[in-house]
Design a protein around this motif. Structure first.
Motif, PDB file in Angstrom:
ATOM      1  N   UNK A 170       0.647  -1.076   0.402  1.00  0.00           N
ATOM      2  CA  UNK A 170       0.274  -0.019   0.356  1.00  0.00           C
ATOM      3  C   UNK A 170       0.969   1.195   0.356  1.00  0.00           C
ATOM      4  N   UNK A 171       2.306   1.738   0.079  1.00  0.00           N
ATOM      5  CA  UNK A 171       3.350   1.850   0.673  1.00  0.00           C
ATOM      6  C   UNK A 171       4.141   2.445  -0.774  1.00  0.00           C
ATOM      7  N   UNK A 172       3.323   1.947  -1.913  1.00  0.00           N
ATOM      8  CA  UNK A 172       4.813   1.390  -3.311  1.00  0.00           C
ATOM      9  C   UNK A 172       3.148   2.311  -3.982  1.00  0.00           C
ATOM     10  N   UNK A 173       3.658   3.209  -4.396  1.00  0.00           N
ATOM     11  CA  UNK A 173       2.893   4.732  -6.020  1.00  0.00           C
ATOM     12  C   UNK A 173       3.198   3.118  -7.146  1.00  0.00           C
ATOM     13  N   UNK A 174       2.545   3.927  -8.378  1.00  0.00           N
ATOM     14  CA  UNK A 174       2.449   2.868  -9.516  1.00  0.00           C
ATOM     15  C   UNK A 174       1.896   3.604 -10.446  1.00  0.00           C
ATOM     16  N   UNK A 175       2.822   3.013 -12.341  1.00  0.00           N
ATOM     17  CA  UNK A 175       2.984   3.695 -12.684  1.00  0.00           C
ATOM     18  C   UNK A 175       3.044   2.944 -14.140  1.00  0.00           C
ATOM     19  N   UNK A 176       1.517   3.039 -14.160  1.00  0.00           N
ATOM     20  CA  UNK A 176       1.376   1.961 -15.663  1.00  0.00           C
ATOM     21  C   UNK A 176       2.023   2.945 -17.073  1.00  0.00           C
ATOM     22  N   UNK A 178       0.409   2.161 -19.948  1.00  0.00           N
ATOM     23  CA  UNK A 178      -0.676   2.287 -20.822  1.00  0.00           C
ATOM     24  C   UNK A 178      -2.414   1.714 -20.102  1.00  0.00           C
ATOM     25  N   UNK A 179      -3.444   1.700 -20.778  1.00  0.00           N
ATOM     26  CA  UNK A 179      -4.868   1.750 -20.555  1.00  0.00           C
ATOM     27  C   UNK A 179      -4.459  -0.101 -20.346  1.00  0.00           C
ATOM     28  N   UNK A 180      -4.269  -0.721 -21.073  1.00  0.00           N
ATOM     29  CA  UNK A 180      -4.331  -2.253 -21.013  1.00  0.00           C
ATOM     30  C   UNK A 180      -3.264  -2.810 -19.679  1.00  0.00           C
ATOM     31  N   UNK A 181      -2.112  -1.834 -19.381  1.00  0.00           N
ATOM     32  CA  UNK A 181      -1.289  -2.758 -18.590  1.00  0.00           C
ATOM     33  C   UNK A 181      -1.658  -2.533 -17.036  1.00  0.00           C
ATOM     34  N   UNK A 182      -3.135  -1.149 -17.398  1.00  0.00           N
ATOM     35  CA  UNK A 182      -2.960  -0.801 -15.605  1.00  0.00           C
ATOM     36  C   UNK A 182      -4.893  -1.653 -15.386  1.00  0.00           C
ATOM     37  N   UNK A 183      -5.441  -2.613 -17.163  1.00  0.00           N
ATOM     38  CA  UNK A 183      -6.399  -2.932 -16.797  1.00  0.00           C
ATOM     39  C   UNK A 183      -5.741  -4.313 -15.974  1.00  0.00           C
ATOM     40  N   UNK A 184      -4.529  -4.831 -15.679  1.00  0.00           N
ATOM     41  CA  UNK A 184      -4.019  -6.181 -15.545  1.00  0.00           C
ATOM     42  C   UNK A 184      -3.624  -5.517 -14.012  1.00  0.00           C
ATOM     43  N   UNK A 185      -3.691  -4.304 -13.378  1.00  0.00           N
ATOM     44  CA  UNK A 185      -3.706  -4.699 -12.229  1.00  0.00           C
ATOM     45  C   UNK A 185      -4.391  -5.255 -10.911  1.00  0.00           C
ATOM     46  N   UNK A 186      -4.168  -6.414 -10.090  1.00  0.00           N
ATOM     47  CA  UNK A 186      -5.428  -6.648  -9.028  1.00  0.00           C
ATOM     48  C   UNK A 186      -6.139  -5.389  -8.596  1.00  0.00           C
ATOM     49  N   UNK A 187      -6.750  -5.625  -8.481  1.00  0.00           N
ATOM     50  CA  UNK A 187      -9.007  -4.996  -7.962  1.00  0.00           C
ATOM     51  C   UNK A 187      -7.892  -3.924  -7.198  1.00  0.00           C
ATOM     52  N   UNK A 188      -8.435  -3.374  -6.830  1.00  0.00           N
ATOM     53  CA  UNK A 188      -8.489  -2.314  -5.772  1.00  0.00           C
ATOM     54  C   UNK A 188      -6.883  -1.519  -5.549  1.00  0.00           C
ATOM     55  N   UNK A 189      -6.197  -2.204  -6.283  1.00  0.00           N
ATOM     56  CA  UNK A 189      -4.740  -0.658  -6.577  1.00  0.00           C
ATOM     57  C   UNK A 189      -4.864   0.083  -7.700  1.00  0.00           C
ATOM     58  N   UNK A 190      -5.270   1.549  -7.187  1.00  0.00           N
ATOM     59  CA  UNK A 190      -4.535   2.350  -7.367  1.00  0.00           C
ATOM     60  C   UNK A 190      -3.414   2.793  -8.283  1.00  0.00           C
ATOM     61  N   UNK A 191      -3.914   3.362  -9.380  1.00  0.00           N
ATOM     62  CA  UNK A 191      -2.526   3.694 -10.537  1.00  0.00           C
ATOM     63  C   UNK A 191      -2.678   5.499 -11.193  1.00  0.00           C
ATOM     64  N   UNK A 192      -0.950   5.704 -11.661  1.00  0.00           N
ATOM     65  CA  UNK A 192      -1.432   6.788 -12.643  1.00  0.00           C
ATOM     66  C   UNK A 192      -0.938   6.070 -13.870  1.00  0.00           C
ATOM     67  N   UNK A 193      -0.952   6.584 -14.642  1.00  0.00           N
ATOM     68  CA  UNK A 193      -1.526   6.340 -16.523  1.00  0.00           C
ATOM     69  C   UNK A 193      -0.187   7.571 -16.985  1.00  0.00           C
ATOM     70  N   UNK A 194       0.663   7.072 -17.606  1.00  0.00           N
ATOM     71  CA  UNK A 194       1.897   7.944 -18.450  1.00  0.00           C
ATOM     72  C   UNK A 194       0.940   8.784 -19.123  1.00  0.00           C
ATOM     73  N   UNK A 195       1.755   9.780 -19.145  1.00  0.00           N
ATOM     74  CA  UNK A 195       0.391  10.491 -20.851  1.00  0.00           C
ATOM     75  C   UNK A 195       0.784   9.867 -21.865  1.00  0.00           C
ATOM     76  N   UNK A 196       1.989   9.031 -22.260  1.00  0.00           N
ATOM     77  CA  UNK A 196       1.766   8.238 -23.425  1.00  0.00           C
ATOM     78  C   UNK A 196       2.529   7.319 -23.547  1.00  0.00           C
ATOM     79  N   UNK A 197       1.997   6.251 -23.827  1.00  0.00           N
ATOM     80  CA  UNK A 197       2.594   4.367 -24.535  1.00  0.00           C
ATOM     81  C   UNK A 197       3.722   4.537 -24.081  1.00  0.00           C
ATOM     82  N   UNK A 198       4.862   5.414 -23.360  1.00  0.00           N
ATOM     83  CA  UNK A 198       5.918   5.128 -24.053  1.00  0.00           C
ATOM     84  C   UNK A 198       7.087   4.613 -22.730  1.00  0.00           C
ATOM     85  N   UNK A 199       8.418   4.310 -22.733  1.00  0.00           N
ATOM     86  CA  UNK A 199       9.016   4.441 -21.127  1.00  0.00           C
ATOM     87  C   UNK A 199       8.908   5.589 -20.632  1.00  0.00           C
TER      88      UNK A 199
END
Length: 211
Positions: A170-176, A178-199
């Motif tokens: 819960x102390x980690x921050x998550x950046x993904x 793209x949206x497909x990657x974001x959907x793969x996270x376990x339910x209940x985990x919040x994340x931040x989506x990068x502005x464009x799908x690039x590293x």
């Protein structure tokens, strides 16, 4: 600054790389003369094409994103079009290019989108060739990850493999990336989506979060 961990196949300068994935390549028989263009959705495809003669370089390429397009430009390839970073955008590009052309989609074994199948239903001529698969890297199970770290996930498979060896706290921050990657996270985990799908974009966002 909080530590930033990039969980992906390839490293990026200035962040801690956890090589949670590795690639196994295939070499199926391909007659490139049957096609008017090829579609690529990963930089890994360039390495996968090394065993083949360079006749494929004469074909125009539709790339999923600018970073992928840039890798093929370095080889002198002609980039016909670049999508928005998501596979779903490719079908619309193909329809604009020409429904009469036959395209070859060079792809990994597992894909997170069914855009090619949908394209065929809509009359687009797309064949597919599987050139590699991504598997978990068992040698990447020994990293020490600080409790306040910022985790960057570059793909759904990076999440799956990471969770085989580590826990997301819960102390980690998550950046993904793209949206497909974001959907793969376990339910209940919040994340931040990068502005464009690039590293690069994901790392930029992670640095803002970590500062």
């Amino acid at each position: 600054m909080r530590p930033i961990y990039l969980i992906s196949k390839t490293p990026y300068e200035g962040v801690i790389h956890i090589p949670i994935l590795k690639t196994r390549f295939f070499a199926p028989d391909i007659d490139f003369s049957h096609y008017e263009g090829i579609i690529v959705t990963s930089k890994q495809i360039l390495k996968a094409l090394e065993p083949y003669s360079e006749e494929w370089k004469a074909l125009p390429i539709i790339a999923v994103s600018e970073p992928t397009a840039d890798v093929f430009r370095t080889q002198g390839c002609v980039i016909a079009a670049v999508a928005n970073g998501y596979g779903e955008g490719i079908e619309a590009i193909i329809r604009e290019e020409s429904l009469q052309k036959r395209w070859l989609y060079l792809r990994p074994e597992h894909v997170a989108s069914s855009w090619a199948e949908e394209g065929r239903k809509n009359g687009v001529k797309i064949d597919e060739a599987v050139l590699y698969k991504t598997v978990c890297n068992d040698e990447a199970s020994h990293f020490e990850i600080e409790e306040n770290g910022v985790l960057i996930f570059a793909s759904p498979s990076s999440i799956n493999c990471f969770l085989q060896n580590y826990s997301i706290l819960s102390t980690h921050s998550i950046v993904v990336i793209g949206k497909t990657t974001q959907k793969a996270l376990p339910l209940g985990l919040s994340s931040s989506l990068s502005a464009t799908p690039s590293i690069a974009s994901a790392v930029e966002l992670a640095r803002k979060i970590a500062s």
